[in-house]
Write an enzyme that holds these catalytic residues in place. Sequence first.
Site, short mmCIF file in Angstrom:
data_model
loop_
_atom_site.label_atom_id
_atom_site.label_comp_id
_atom_site.label_asym_id
_atom_site.label_seq_id
_atom_site.Cartn_x
_atom_site.Cartn_y
_atom_site.Cartn_z
N GLU A 49 0.83 -1.22 0.00
CA GLU A 49 0.00 0.00 0.00
C GLU A 49 0.86 1.26 0.00
O GLU A 49 1.87 1.35 0.70
CB GLU A 49 -0.88 -0.04 1.25
CG GLU A 49 -1.79 1.15 1.46
CD GLU A 49 -2.60 1.02 2.73
OE1 GLU A 49 -3.52 1.84 2.92
OE2 GLU A 49 -2.34 0.11 3.54
N LYS A 118 -9.00 3.27 -2.16
CA LYS A 118 -9.34 2.65 -0.88
C LYS A 118 -10.67 3.21 -0.37
O LYS A 118 -10.88 4.42 -0.35
CB LYS A 118 -8.21 2.92 0.13
CG LYS A 118 -8.33 2.17 1.45
CD LYS A 118 -7.07 2.40 2.27
CE LYS A 118 -7.08 1.63 3.58
NZ LYS A 118 -5.81 1.83 4.33
N CYS A 154 -5.91 -3.01 1.98
CA CYS A 154 -5.71 -3.14 3.43
C CYS A 154 -7.03 -3.14 4.20
O CYS A 154 -7.69 -4.17 4.30
CB CYS A 154 -4.79 -2.03 3.93
SG CYS A 154 -4.07 -2.38 5.56
N SER A 186 0.45 -3.05 7.01
CA SER A 186 -0.09 -3.52 8.28
C SER A 186 1.04 -3.63 9.29
O SER A 186 1.90 -4.51 9.18
CB SER A 186 -0.77 -4.89 8.10
OG SER A 186 -1.23 -5.39 9.33
N SER A 303 25.08 0.57 31.65
CA SER A 303 25.07 0.66 33.11
C SER A 303 25.48 -0.62 33.82
O SER A 303 25.73 -0.60 35.02
CB SER A 303 23.67 1.05 33.58
OG SER A 303 22.76 -0.03 33.34
N GLY A 305 23.22 -2.97 33.73
CA GLY A 305 21.88 -3.51 33.92
C GLY A 305 21.34 -4.16 32.67
O GLY A 305 21.91 -4.06 31.58
N SER A 308 20.07 -1.76 29.35
CA SER A 308 21.12 -1.27 28.45
C SER A 308 21.84 -2.43 27.76
O SER A 308 22.26 -2.29 26.60
CB SER A 308 22.11 -0.39 29.20
OG SER A 308 22.77 -1.09 30.23
N ASN A 384 18.75 12.73 41.04
CA ASN A 384 18.50 12.96 39.62
C ASN A 384 19.63 13.74 38.95
O ASN A 384 19.77 13.68 37.71
CB ASN A 384 17.17 13.70 39.44
CG ASN A 384 15.97 12.78 39.61
OD1 ASN A 384 16.11 11.56 39.56
ND2 ASN A 384 14.80 13.36 39.82
N THR A 408 17.18 3.77 26.86
CA THR A 408 17.03 2.35 27.22
C THR A 408 15.91 2.08 28.22
O THR A 408 15.89 1.02 28.83
CB THR A 408 18.36 1.83 27.81
OG1 THR A 408 18.68 2.57 28.98
CG2 THR A 408 19.50 1.97 26.81
N GLU A 413 8.90 1.05 33.26
CA GLU A 413 9.41 2.30 33.82
C GLU A 413 8.66 3.50 33.30
O GLU A 413 8.30 4.41 34.05
CB GLU A 413 10.91 2.42 33.51
CG GLU A 413 11.77 1.37 34.17
CD GLU A 413 13.19 1.35 33.65
OE1 GLU A 413 14.02 0.66 34.26
OE2 GLU A 413 13.47 2.03 32.64
#
Length: 586
Positions: A49, A118, A154, A186, A303, A305, A308, A384, A408, A413
């Site tokens: 499409e 369409k 579609c 899609s 990090s 973790g 990441s 922070n 990441t 979160e």
Amino acid sequence: MNARSSDSLAIAIAQLNSTVGDIAGNAEKVRRARVEAAAQGADLVVFPELFISGYPPEDLVLKPAFQAACRAALEALARETATPGPALVVGSPWLDGGKLYNAVALLDGGKIAALRYKVNLPNYGVFDEKRVFEAGPPPGPVNFKGVRLGIPVCEDIWMEESNVYEDVVECLADTGAELLIVPNASPYAHGKAELRLNIAVARIVDAGLPLIYVNQSGGQDELVFDGSSFGLHADRTAAFQLRGFSECVVTTHWSRSAAGWRCAGGLFVTPADSDRADYQACVMGLRDYVNKNGFPGVVLGMSGGIDSALVAAMAADALGPDRVRCVMLPYKYTAQESLNDAATCAKALGVKYEITPIAPAVEGLEQALQATFSGLPRDVTEENLQSRARGTILMAISNKFNVMVVTTGNKSEMSVGYATLYGDMNGGFNPIKDLYKTEVFRLARLRNEWKPDGAMGPDGVVIPENIITRPPTAELRENQKDEDSLPPYSVLDPILERLVEREEPISTIIAAGFDRDTVVRIERLLNIAEYKRRQAAPGVKVTQKNFGRDRRYPITNRFRDPGTPLPATDTAPVTGTPVKSEAFDF
């Protein structure tokens, strides 16, 4: 166009990756596919499409210059079909009588032999076509080599007859169509392959006609199109199934029989299971976002973790290790275990790796704020500063070396605001934005056991086992764990899935066995984190309802689920500080 009746057709499926706005590049892909299909003996090549413009063009398609460029490209391709080779079915925006349509054109014999528009324009989830296109009239089939082809586009096969949607397939069947060819764009999501198959089967039951489903492959901003094109006979048996998350031009051979048109010797590729498909979607989305926007590579904070580590693996698979730069940004709360794990992961992936301590930046910021914060206790503000120092350093590397910062944060979160604005949220793209934390763990284990076809990263174990088994932590203070502030992810993620994907009332979630205070608290955090999500980087959509294109909530929003007051004591993410108000958490 040849009107001679044919008892066989060789139809090439051009499952290709277009780029929105690259009209010349997309047209060139059509030319190359025609040459390839001609070598395979194809009579007709079918493209996805709106292939000429790329999908979705969004408001770009409203520009008169863009409309004119698409038309000129389509007309040029039509003229080229005067030379030997297959005819083409190509999608493009098309202006007709002052109205703009989502059109598909049959190009044959040096001209535009037929146009179809369409009819059913999707206006839900990620789709917004009613803003930019007019609905076409009910279509009839087109005649190609004496075969009446129905070409619904579609959404024209997705919706059953109702007061809103025209039954395009029924209209085509009633006007003599023999074979349905469906160009699609899609996008991928959990369970989409099964849903497409069910929709196709339903239309075949309605019309009694075989169906060819041609889908786009590739990434476009948040959306990933997985291809996975397929065909079904009129008796609902499989005709062919193409590989997902790949480009290909594959010719299928159809013959007329007493039972209708059937495909002989079709290619069959077993579709990937859900987790493998999710991983491939994330890799494809990242690869195309980086390459289509012209970045030479990416940089990310490593990090130690799991988030990441998984993103680094995806980046290596998408771009190759030589285009991935990982930076460990330690502070006094960074454990030696994290340093070891980050280095081990980077070495296993073969990516560039460096260590840049952030103590001078953090201490400089604290010194600058000393007078302003005089007499006030230390709290999440100082925590922070660590995240914002890291974000600033990564952005500086991005500016200096012209590489894109990949962020990441996972969906868990982002749902509850467990992220720092202008810190760990910094970045141009996030491949795991739509993956819950429990899915991140699953995909990390999966990648250690399997590497997808076409992935450019190394084989074998690339994410150390310790990263997968170690309790998640932001390491913004001594001995911090995510579960100090949040429920276990095995509890949090099912609650979020019910709140976000299913939009279930709190009472229903509680009735399913979840703790009342936990559910109420998570729903509150979900609501007040909306303003953060508006400022987050785009990322790959893999669930049925991602943040952004699917779930568009107002930031200023006083509505709350009735009858569910806040628990007696609530806590803010990260800090554990008691919170009585609904103030934003930065």
